[in-house]
Design an enzyme around this catalytic site. Sequence first.
Site, PDB file in Angstrom:
ATOM      1  N   GLU A 109      38.792  27.809  30.613  1.00  9.12           N
ATOM      2  CA  GLU A 109      40.313  28.135  30.290  1.00  9.12           C
ATOM      3  C   GLU A 109      40.586  29.410  30.320  1.00  9.12           C
ATOM      4  OE1 GLU A 109      41.466  27.758  26.186  1.00  9.12           O
ATOM      5  OE2 GLU A 109      42.136  29.420  27.149  1.00  9.12           O
ATOM      6  N   TYR A 120      36.658  33.171  39.251  1.00 11.63           N
ATOM      7  CA  TYR A 120      36.471  31.693  39.073  1.00 11.63           C
ATOM      8  C   TYR A 120      36.515  30.885  40.324  1.00 11.63           C
ATOM      9  CZ  TYR A 120      37.036  33.265  34.238  1.00 11.63           C
ATOM     10  OH  TYR A 120      36.844  34.022  33.065  1.00 11.63           O
TER      11      TYR A 120
HETATM   12  C1  COA Z   1      37.559  39.391  34.878  1.00  9.46           C
HETATM   13  C2  COA Z   1      36.456  40.242  34.680  1.00  9.46           C
HETATM   14  C3  COA Z   1      35.321  39.942  33.467  1.00  9.46           C
HETATM   15  C4  COA Z   1      35.583  40.724  35.995  1.00  9.46           C
HETATM   16  O1  COA Z   1      34.686  41.658  35.680  1.00  9.46           O
HETATM   17  P1  COA Z   1      34.223  42.712  36.701  1.00  9.46           P
HETATM   18  O2  COA Z   1      32.773  43.052  36.660  1.00  9.46           O
HETATM   19  O3  COA Z   1      35.120  43.656  37.129  1.00  9.46           O
HETATM   20  O4  COA Z   1      33.999  41.449  38.134  1.00  9.46           O
HETATM   21  P2  COA Z   1      33.370  41.761  39.443  1.00  9.46           P
HETATM   22  O5  COA Z   1      33.000  43.166  39.769  1.00  9.46           O
HETATM   23  O6  COA Z   1      32.024  40.842  39.395  1.00  9.46           O
HETATM   24  O7  COA Z   1      34.382  40.901  40.418  1.00  9.46           O
HETATM   25  C5  COA Z   1      35.504  41.457  40.702  1.00  9.46           C
HETATM   26  C6  COA Z   1      36.393  40.475  41.231  1.00  9.46           C
HETATM   27  O8  COA Z   1      36.952  40.107  40.058  1.00  9.46           O
HETATM   28  C7  COA Z   1      38.358  39.822  40.543  1.00  9.46           C
HETATM   29  N1  COA Z   1      39.161  40.271  39.541  1.00  9.46           N
HETATM   30  C8  COA Z   1      38.838  40.276  37.922  1.00  9.46           C
HETATM   31  N2  COA Z   1      39.841  40.993  37.489  1.00  9.46           N
HETATM   32  C9  COA Z   1      40.408  41.817  38.249  1.00  9.46           C
HETATM   33  C10 COA Z   1      41.399  42.764  37.874  1.00  9.46           C
HETATM   34  N3  COA Z   1      41.959  43.266  36.921  1.00  9.46           N
HETATM   35  N4  COA Z   1      41.786  43.200  39.325  1.00  9.46           N
HETATM   36  C11 COA Z   1      41.432  43.009  40.339  1.00  9.46           C
HETATM   37  N5  COA Z   1      40.212  41.990  40.698  1.00  9.46           N
HETATM   38  C12 COA Z   1      40.080  41.631  39.476  1.00  9.46           C
HETATM   39  C13 COA Z   1      38.635  40.088  41.904  1.00  9.46           C
HETATM   40  O9  COA Z   1      38.649  38.962  42.695  1.00  9.46           O
HETATM   41  C14 COA Z   1      37.355  40.870  42.364  1.00  9.46           C
HETATM   42  O10 COA Z   1      36.934  40.475  43.415  1.00  9.46           O
HETATM   43  P3  COA Z   1      36.708  41.745  44.652  1.00  9.46           P
HETATM   44  O11 COA Z   1      35.772  42.745  44.303  1.00  9.46           O
HETATM   45  O12 COA Z   1      36.645  41.030  45.710  1.00  9.46           O
HETATM   46  O13 COA Z   1      38.184  42.331  44.908  1.00  9.46           O
HETATM   47  C15 COA Z   1      36.824  41.725  34.038  1.00  9.46           C
HETATM   48  O14 COA Z   1      38.036  42.085  34.762  1.00  9.46           O
HETATM   49  C16 COA Z   1      37.347  41.501  32.660  1.00  9.46           C
HETATM   50  O15 COA Z   1      36.793  41.968  31.630  1.00  9.46           O
HETATM   51  N6  COA Z   1      38.739  41.433  32.731  1.00  9.46           N
HETATM   52  C17 COA Z   1      39.316  41.396  31.213  1.00  9.46           C
HETATM   53  C18 COA Z   1      38.868  40.141  30.371  1.00  9.46           C
HETATM   54  C19 COA Z   1      39.254  38.884  31.096  1.00  9.46           C
HETATM   55  O16 COA Z   1      40.413  38.820  31.553  1.00  9.46           O
HETATM   56  N7  COA Z   1      38.375  38.034  31.185  1.00  9.46           N
HETATM   57  C20 COA Z   1      38.487  36.625  31.733  1.00  9.46           C
HETATM   58  C21 COA Z   1      39.328  35.675  30.742  1.00  9.46           C
HETATM   59  S1  COA Z   1      37.958  35.176  29.684  1.00  9.46           S
END
Ligand code: COA
Length: 152
Positions: A109, A120
């Site tokens: 969620e 996701y």
């Molecule tokens: C979501 C999260 C875990 C992704 O981690 P990450 O290590 O940056 O992700 P990755 O490098 O593996 O993948 C990046 C992809 O995530 C997506 N994405 C996630 N958050 C993003 C953001 N703030 N801005 C842009 N793209 C984002 C994009 O699709 C991106 O893909 P792309 O590289 O093709 O553009 C990180 O942004 C985070 O910690 N966010 C805050 C906490 C949160 O909201 N967690 C999810 C809900 S539980």
Amino acid sequence: MTIAIFESDARHLDQVMTVMTTAFGDSYGEAWTRSQCAGILPMDGVTLMVADDGEDLLGFALYRIILTDAELLLLAVSPAAQGNGVGRKLLAQFIEDAKKKGTSKIHLEVRDGNPAIRIYEAAGFAPAGRRRNYYRGTDGCQYDALTFVFTE
Ligand SMILES: CC(C)(COP(=O)(O)OP(=O)(O)OC[C@H]1O[C@@H](n2cnc3c(N)ncnc32)[C@H](O)[C@@H]1OP(=O)(O)O)[C@@H](O)C(=O)NCCC(=O)NCCS
């Protein structure tokens, strides 16, 4: 960057909370408190998967697998380490573990509008439902949660 992903426990709680507070901020009310995390970690079926570059904890996934159901509870990567594939790796590890343990349903969620929805969907999750006003930010605003189910 060489990243190790491995299962951990409460010994990483301090670093998990640092990632939690910096990654989520508090605007949307998505972050868990330290006592919520400490309380769930010893529960049956709960796993804390962490990503580490040898120096710092870069991110974590917290999930629960009970019988045939797997649920991603939290996924977060430290802002300085975002955009390097750490989040995707943690998510893939969760899905692999859930499949290995024989689950038939993998779900999660997330706040409506959270950019994480993109990773996701890319990993094979599809929208399944909406929980209205599920999150409450520090400013009192409420935000819907969306539920997703893995549909490989
Ligand atoms: C979501 C999260 C875990 C992704 O981690 P990450 O290590 O940056 O992700 P990755 O490098 O593996 O993948 C990046 C992809 O995530 C997506 N994405 C996630 N958050 C993003 C953001 N703030 N801005 C842009 N793209 C984002 C994009 O699709 C991106 O893909 P792309 O590289 O093709 O553009 C990180 O942004 C985070 O910690 N966010 C805050 C906490 C949160 O909201 N967690 C999810 C809900 S539980």
